[in-house]
Design a protein around this motif. Sequence first.
Motif, PDB file in Angstrom:
ATOM      1  N   CYS A  97      40.638  46.018  13.286  1.00 47.50           N
ATOM      2  CA  CYS A  97      41.457  47.172  13.690  1.00 47.50           C
ATOM      3  C   CYS A  97      41.069  47.659  15.083  1.00 47.50           C
ATOM      4  O   CYS A  97      41.938  48.003  15.898  1.00 47.50           O
ATOM      5  N   ALA A 101      43.534  47.741  18.280  1.00 46.84           N
ATOM      6  CA  ALA A 101      43.730  49.026  18.963  1.00 46.84           C
ATOM      7  C   ALA A 101      43.390  48.904  20.444  1.00 46.84           C
ATOM      8  O   ALA A 101      44.085  49.464  21.302  1.00 46.84           O
ATOM      9  N   TRP A 102      42.321  48.148  20.754  1.00 45.09           N
ATOM     10  CA  TRP A 102      41.977  47.924  22.163  1.00 45.09           C
ATOM     11  C   TRP A 102      43.098  47.164  22.873  1.00 45.09           C
ATOM     12  O   TRP A 102      43.478  47.510  24.005  1.00 45.09           O
ATOM     13  N   LEU A 104      46.222  47.129  22.073  1.00 45.99           N
ATOM     14  CA  LEU A 104      47.370  48.032  22.190  1.00 45.99           C
ATOM     15  C   LEU A 104      47.261  48.891  23.447  1.00 45.99           C
ATOM     16  O   LEU A 104      48.222  49.029  24.204  1.00 45.99           O
ATOM     17  N   GLN A 105      46.073  49.434  23.675  1.00 46.48           N
ATOM     18  CA  GLN A 105      45.852  50.269  24.862  1.00 46.48           C
ATOM     19  C   GLN A 105      45.860  49.448  26.150  1.00 46.48           C
ATOM     20  O   GLN A 105      46.540  49.797  27.127  1.00 46.48           O
ATOM     21  N   THR A 121      47.771  38.596  18.350  1.00 41.59           N
ATOM     22  CA  THR A 121      47.302  38.986  17.014  1.00 41.59           C
ATOM     23  C   THR A 121      47.504  37.867  16.008  1.00 41.59           C
ATOM     24  O   THR A 121      46.610  37.567  15.197  1.00 41.59           O
ATOM     25  N   PHE A 241      48.068  46.219  11.832  1.00 42.31           N
ATOM     26  CA  PHE A 241      46.765  46.740  11.432  1.00 42.31           C
ATOM     27  C   PHE A 241      46.473  46.517   9.944  1.00 42.31           C
ATOM     28  O   PHE A 241      45.377  46.815   9.489  1.00 42.31           O
ATOM     29  N   CYS A 306      49.662  56.440   6.954  1.00 47.98           N
ATOM     30  CA  CYS A 306      49.126  56.696   8.296  1.00 47.98           C
ATOM     31  C   CYS A 306      49.501  58.092   8.789  1.00 47.98           C
ATOM     32  O   CYS A 306      48.691  58.791   9.405  1.00 47.98           O
ATOM     33  N   HIS A 312      44.268  54.518   9.055  1.00 53.08           N
ATOM     34  CA  HIS A 312      44.326  53.945  10.410  1.00 53.08           C
ATOM     35  C   HIS A 312      44.624  55.045  11.435  1.00 53.08           C
ATOM     36  O   HIS A 312      45.508  54.913  12.287  1.00 53.08           O
ATOM     37  N   PRO A 315      44.410  54.044  15.452  1.00 55.76           N
ATOM     38  CA  PRO A 315      45.490  53.136  15.841  1.00 55.76           C
ATOM     39  C   PRO A 315      46.871  53.772  15.725  1.00 55.76           C
ATOM     40  O   PRO A 315      47.735  53.546  16.580  1.00 55.76           O
ATOM     41  N   TYR A 316      47.068  54.578  14.693  1.00 59.49           N
ATOM     42  CA  TYR A 316      48.370  55.215  14.509  1.00 59.49           C
ATOM     43  C   TYR A 316      48.675  56.180  15.651  1.00 59.49           C
ATOM     44  O   TYR A 316      49.806  56.222  16.162  1.00 59.49           O
ATOM     45  N   LEU A 319      49.554  54.121  18.720  1.00 57.89           N
ATOM     46  CA  LEU A 319      50.877  53.512  18.586  1.00 57.89           C
ATOM     47  C   LEU A 319      51.977  54.554  18.746  1.00 57.89           C
ATOM     48  O   LEU A 319      52.986  54.321  19.433  1.00 57.89           O
TER      49      LEU A 319
END
Length: 338
Positions: A97, A101-102, A104-105, A121, A241, A306, A312, A315-316, A319
Motif C-alpha cells: 500500500c 501510494a508513493w 500515486l503521488q 502495479t 490498494f 475507505c 486505507h 491512500p484514499y 486518491l
Amino acid sequence: MTAGEVAPGCPGKLSNDAQEAKAAAKAASETPFRKSRVSRYMECQLQEVGVDQPDGALLASLADVVDPILRAEYLTSEGSRPKAKDVVRNIQMKDRCALIAWMLQAFDSLDFSDDLLHGTTLTFDRFCACSGSCLDLSTVQTVLLAIVCTELKLANLDDLPSRQWQQLVQHLSRGHISLQAVLHMELYVLTRLHFAVGIPTALTFLRELTLRLPENEVDVDEDQLAREQGLALFLLELALFDPEVQYRHPHAVLAAGALHAAKRALGTGTAIPDRLLEDLSAYGLLASDGLVACCAEELLVLWRKCACAGHHEVPYMLLRAKFCRTARLGDSLPAPPP
C-alpha cells in the motif's frame, strides 16, 4: 510457475494456474462470435462514406480487425492475471500500500498518464506472485523502480520524450539506488516474467468499454458521461490498494463493474445496460448482469470502508485529492451510495 508449466511431482500434469488459463482460452474460443458494437458501427460508416474515400478505407480495415484484437487482449489479460493470495504471500500489505501510494503521488506530480500507474502495479503484482520468497523492503524498492523503468520505455512517445526515462528513474530514486542496479534488477524481473509486459489492465478495458457509442447520439450528455467515466476510474484506482478486489474478477468485468458502480453513485442508472453486457461479449466473455453487479458492489463496499471507516486512510485521501484537483469528478467527489 507460469501457465503451461508442469506441476512439481506430477509428471505430465499441468499446474492449477495452467489448467485455468487453458480453460479460459478454450471458453473464449468456443464462445459464439458476434460482432461488437464498434465493429458494426464502422461497417455502417463504411457504407455511408464509401471505400473510395480515405476515411472509408481506414474504417474498413479497422472493422475487420477490432474484434480479434479485443479477444486477444482479454486472453492475454486472463493468462497473466495474478491471484491475490500469491501477491500478498510475498509482500506485506502495508509495504504494498505504501509503494502504490508513493507511485500515486510521484506519478501525479510528474504528470504521468494513468496507464503508467496501472501498468506498473499490475507488473509489480505479477512479479510478487511468482517470487519464491517474501520480498524485503529494500529489494521491493529496487524492483519497483525496475518495473517503472520498463513501463517508461513502453510509454507512448507523445507522453514521454525519447530516452528521458534515465533521468526520470534517477529522479524517482533520489540517488539512493544507482541506475545500474535498477537495470540489473529490470533484467531479472523481465526474466522471471518471461519478458511478458505491456499486459492490458483494467484501465485498458475501461477505455474500450467507454469508447462504445451510445444507441442515440442525440441524447448524449457529455458532462454526465465524463463524470461517470471519471468516477469509474477513481474506483479502479481505489481497487489497486486491495488485491482481493483487484484480482478476483477478470479485468474486463472489473471495468464494467466500475462503470455500473459509478452510475449507481451518480444516480444515472441502477440497471445494467444491455449494451454493456453486449460489449463484454466482444471479448468472448459471457458475463451475466449478476456478475457485473457483484463486482460493482465489491467496489462500492471498498469505497464505503475507505470513506466511512478509515480503511486505507492515507491512500484514499491522496486518491481523493488527485481526482478533485484534476476536476475529473466535477466539483467534488460524491458520497458512496448506501
